[in-house]
Design a protein around this motif. Structure first.
Motif, PDB file in Angstrom:
ATOM      1  N   ALA A  39      43.559  43.870  48.726  1.00  0.00           N
ATOM      2  CA  ALA A  39      44.167  42.626  49.175  1.00  0.00           C
ATOM      3  C   ALA A  39      45.373  42.305  48.292  1.00  0.00           C
ATOM      4  CB  ALA A  39      43.152  41.492  49.091  1.00  0.00           C
ATOM      5  N   PRO A  40      46.421  41.755  48.873  1.00  0.00           N
ATOM      6  CA  PRO A  40      47.593  41.420  48.060  1.00  0.00           C
ATOM      7  C   PRO A  40      47.248  40.275  47.115  1.00  0.00           C
ATOM      8  CG  PRO A  40      47.845  40.556  50.272  1.00  0.00           C
ATOM      9  CD  PRO A  40      46.602  41.392  50.271  1.00  0.00           C
ATOM     10  N   PRO A  41      47.951  40.166  46.021  1.00  0.00           N
ATOM     11  CA  PRO A  41      47.667  39.069  45.098  1.00  0.00           C
ATOM     12  C   PRO A  41      47.992  37.740  45.759  1.00  0.00           C
ATOM     13  CG  PRO A  41      49.639  40.244  44.427  1.00  0.00           C
ATOM     14  CD  PRO A  41      49.030  41.010  45.564  1.00  0.00           C
ATOM     15  N   SER A  42      47.250  36.735  45.414  1.00  0.00           N
ATOM     16  CA  SER A  42      47.497  35.419  45.984  1.00  0.00           C
ATOM     17  C   SER A  42      47.705  34.420  44.854  1.00  0.00           C
ATOM     18  CB  SER A  42      46.321  34.978  46.859  1.00  0.00           C
ATOM     19  OG  SER A  42      45.157  34.871  46.064  1.00  0.00           O
ATOM     20  N   PHE A  43      48.384  33.373  45.177  1.00  0.00           N
ATOM     21  CA  PHE A  43      48.639  32.331  44.198  1.00  0.00           C
ATOM     22  C   PHE A  43      47.566  31.273  44.332  1.00  0.00           C
ATOM     23  CE2 PHE A  43      52.760  34.235  45.074  1.00  0.00           C
ATOM     24  CZ  PHE A  43      53.158  34.546  43.791  1.00  0.00           C
ATOM     25  N   ALA A  44      46.936  30.965  43.242  1.00  0.00           N
ATOM     26  CA  ALA A  44      45.897  29.950  43.220  1.00  0.00           C
ATOM     27  C   ALA A  44      46.328  28.843  42.273  1.00  0.00           C
ATOM     28  CB  ALA A  44      44.578  30.547  42.750  1.00  0.00           C
ATOM     29  N   PRO A  45      45.923  27.617  42.554  1.00  0.00           N
ATOM     30  CA  PRO A  45      46.290  26.551  41.635  1.00  0.00           C
ATOM     31  C   PRO A  45      45.614  26.756  40.282  1.00  0.00           C
ATOM     32  CG  PRO A  45      44.753  25.756  43.276  1.00  0.00           C
ATOM     33  CD  PRO A  45      45.131  27.149  43.669  1.00  0.00           C
ATOM     34  N   PRO A  46      46.249  26.325  39.226  1.00  0.00           N
ATOM     35  CA  PRO A  46      45.613  26.452  37.918  1.00  0.00           C
ATOM     36  C   PRO A  46      44.271  25.723  37.910  1.00  0.00           C
ATOM     37  CG  PRO A  46      47.888  25.738  37.704  1.00  0.00           C
ATOM     38  CD  PRO A  46      47.556  25.725  39.163  1.00  0.00           C
ATOM     39  N   PRO A  47      43.307  26.215  37.156  1.00  0.00           N
ATOM     40  CA  PRO A  47      41.986  25.608  37.178  1.00  0.00           C
ATOM     41  C   PRO A  47      41.957  24.170  36.684  1.00  0.00           C
ATOM     42  CG  PRO A  47      42.141  27.254  35.446  1.00  0.00           C
ATOM     43  CD  PRO A  47      43.392  27.343  36.266  1.00  0.00           C
ATOM     44  N   GLU A  48      42.931  23.765  35.896  1.00  0.00           N
ATOM     45  CA  GLU A  48      42.966  22.422  35.353  1.00  0.00           C
ATOM     46  C   GLU A  48      43.886  21.509  36.154  1.00  0.00           C
ATOM     47  OE1 GLU A  48      41.053  21.369  32.782  1.00  0.00           O
ATOM     48  OE2 GLU A  48      40.129  23.335  32.836  1.00  0.00           O
ATOM     49  N   SER A  49      44.009  21.736  37.461  1.00  0.00           N
ATOM     50  CA  SER A  49      44.900  20.902  38.248  1.00  0.00           C
ATOM     51  C   SER A  49      44.110  20.130  39.290  1.00  0.00           C
ATOM     52  CB  SER A  49      45.976  21.748  38.918  1.00  0.00           C
ATOM     53  OG  SER A  49      45.403  22.564  39.906  1.00  0.00           O
ATOM     54  N   CYS A  50      44.734  19.099  39.801  1.00  0.00           N
ATOM     55  CA  CYS A  50      44.122  18.229  40.798  1.00  0.00           C
ATOM     56  C   CYS A  50      44.824  18.488  42.131  1.00  0.00           C
ATOM     57  CB  CYS A  50      44.314  16.789  40.339  1.00  0.00           C
ATOM     58  SG  CYS A  50      43.828  15.546  41.527  1.00  0.00           S
ATOM     59  N   GLN A  51      44.081  18.641  43.192  1.00  0.00           N
ATOM     60  CA  GLN A  51      44.635  18.906  44.516  1.00  0.00           C
ATOM     61  C   GLN A  51      44.238  17.763  45.460  1.00  0.00           C
ATOM     62  OE1 GLN A  51      46.606  21.666  45.088  1.00  0.00           O
ATOM     63  NE2 GLN A  51      46.401  21.949  42.891  1.00  0.00           N
ATOM     64  N   ALA A  52      45.051  16.718  45.502  1.00  0.00           N
ATOM     65  CA  ALA A  52      44.745  15.531  46.307  1.00  0.00           C
ATOM     66  C   ALA A  52      44.589  15.813  47.799  1.00  0.00           C
ATOM     67  CB  ALA A  52      45.797  14.451  46.065  1.00  0.00           C
ATOM     68  N   PRO A  53      45.331  16.754  48.411  1.00  0.00           N
ATOM     69  CA  PRO A  53      45.140  16.986  49.846  1.00  0.00           C
ATOM     70  C   PRO A  53      43.722  17.420  50.215  1.00  0.00           C
ATOM     71  CG  PRO A  53      47.205  17.963  49.122  1.00  0.00           C
ATOM     72  CD  PRO A  53      46.474  17.502  47.890  1.00  0.00           C
ATOM     73  N   GLU A  54      42.963  17.898  49.263  1.00  0.00           N
ATOM     74  CA  GLU A  54      41.594  18.353  49.546  1.00  0.00           C
ATOM     75  C   GLU A  54      40.625  17.201  49.828  1.00  0.00           C
ATOM     76  OE1 GLU A  54      40.830  21.568  49.886  1.00  0.00           O
ATOM     77  OE2 GLU A  54      42.924  22.022  49.453  1.00  0.00           O
ATOM     78  N   VAL A  55      41.042  15.946  49.619  1.00  0.00           N
ATOM     79  CA  VAL A  55      40.122  14.821  49.791  1.00  0.00           C
ATOM     80  C   VAL A  55      40.475  13.948  50.990  1.00  0.00           C
ATOM     81  CG1 VAL A  55      39.511  14.783  47.358  1.00  0.00           C
ATOM     82  CG2 VAL A  55      41.391  13.360  48.158  1.00  0.00           C
ATOM     83  N   ARG A  56      41.221  14.501  51.929  1.00  0.00           N
ATOM     84  CA  ARG A  56      41.589  13.738  53.127  1.00  0.00           C
ATOM     85  C   ARG A  56      40.372  13.302  53.928  1.00  0.00           C
ATOM     86  NH1 ARG A  56      46.274  17.777  54.846  1.00  0.00           N
ATOM     87  NH2 ARG A  56      47.858  17.073  53.392  1.00  0.00           N
TER      88      ARG A  56
END
Length: 114
Positions: A39-56
Motif C-alpha cells: 500500500a502507498p504511504p498515507s499521511f496521518a495526523p500526528p498522534p497529539e493533535s485534535c481533529q474537530a471534524p470527527e465530532v460532527r
C-alpha cells in the motif's frame, strides 16, 4: 638485469589477485515478480493533535459528561470542555484540547480545537 620477486612479490601478487576476484561476485538473485503491491504511504495526523471534524455526530445533542468524553476520544484530543457559544476565544490556545460550543440550554452547536 633480471627481476625477481621472491616470496614477498608472490604474496603481493596473490593478494592483488584475491582483491580483484572478490569484486567479481555473482549478482544477487532477482526477486520474482508478483501482483502483490504494498500500500502507498498515507499521511496521518500526528498522534497529539485534535481533529474537530470527527465530532460532527454530536451537533444538536445535549452536552453530557459521557458524550463529551466520546467526543474527546473520537477527536483524538487530550482534553475536552464545553464553552458558551457566545464566549470569546481563549487566549491560551492548546492544539490538543477540544472545545464544544454550547447554547444556554446545553445543546452542542459546534466544536473546535484550541
Amino acid at each position: 638485469m633480471r627481476m625477481t620477486f621472491g616470496r614477498l612479490g608472490f604474496l603481493l601478487t596473490a593478494a592483488a589477485l584475491a582483491a580483484v576476484l572478490a569484486g567479481c561476485e555473482a549478482p544477487p538473485k532477482d526477486r520474482p515478480l508478483t501482483s502483490e503491491v504494498p500500500a502507498p504511504p498515507s499521511f496521518a495526523p500526528p498522534p497529539e493533535s485534535c481533529q474537530a471534524p470527527e465530532v460532527r455526530f454530536a451537533l444538536g445533542m445535549q452536552a453530557t459528561r459521557p458524550l463529551l468524553e466520546e467526543m474527546r476520544q473520537r477527536a483524538g484530543a487530550k482534553t475536552a470542555r464545553t464553552v458558551p457559544a457566545t464566549a470569546p476565544a481563549d487566549p491560551a490556545q492548546d492544539a490538543t484540547r477540544l472545545n464544544a460550543q454550547v447554547d444556554p440550554t446545553g445543546r452542542i452547536l459546534g466544536a473546535y480545537c484550541g
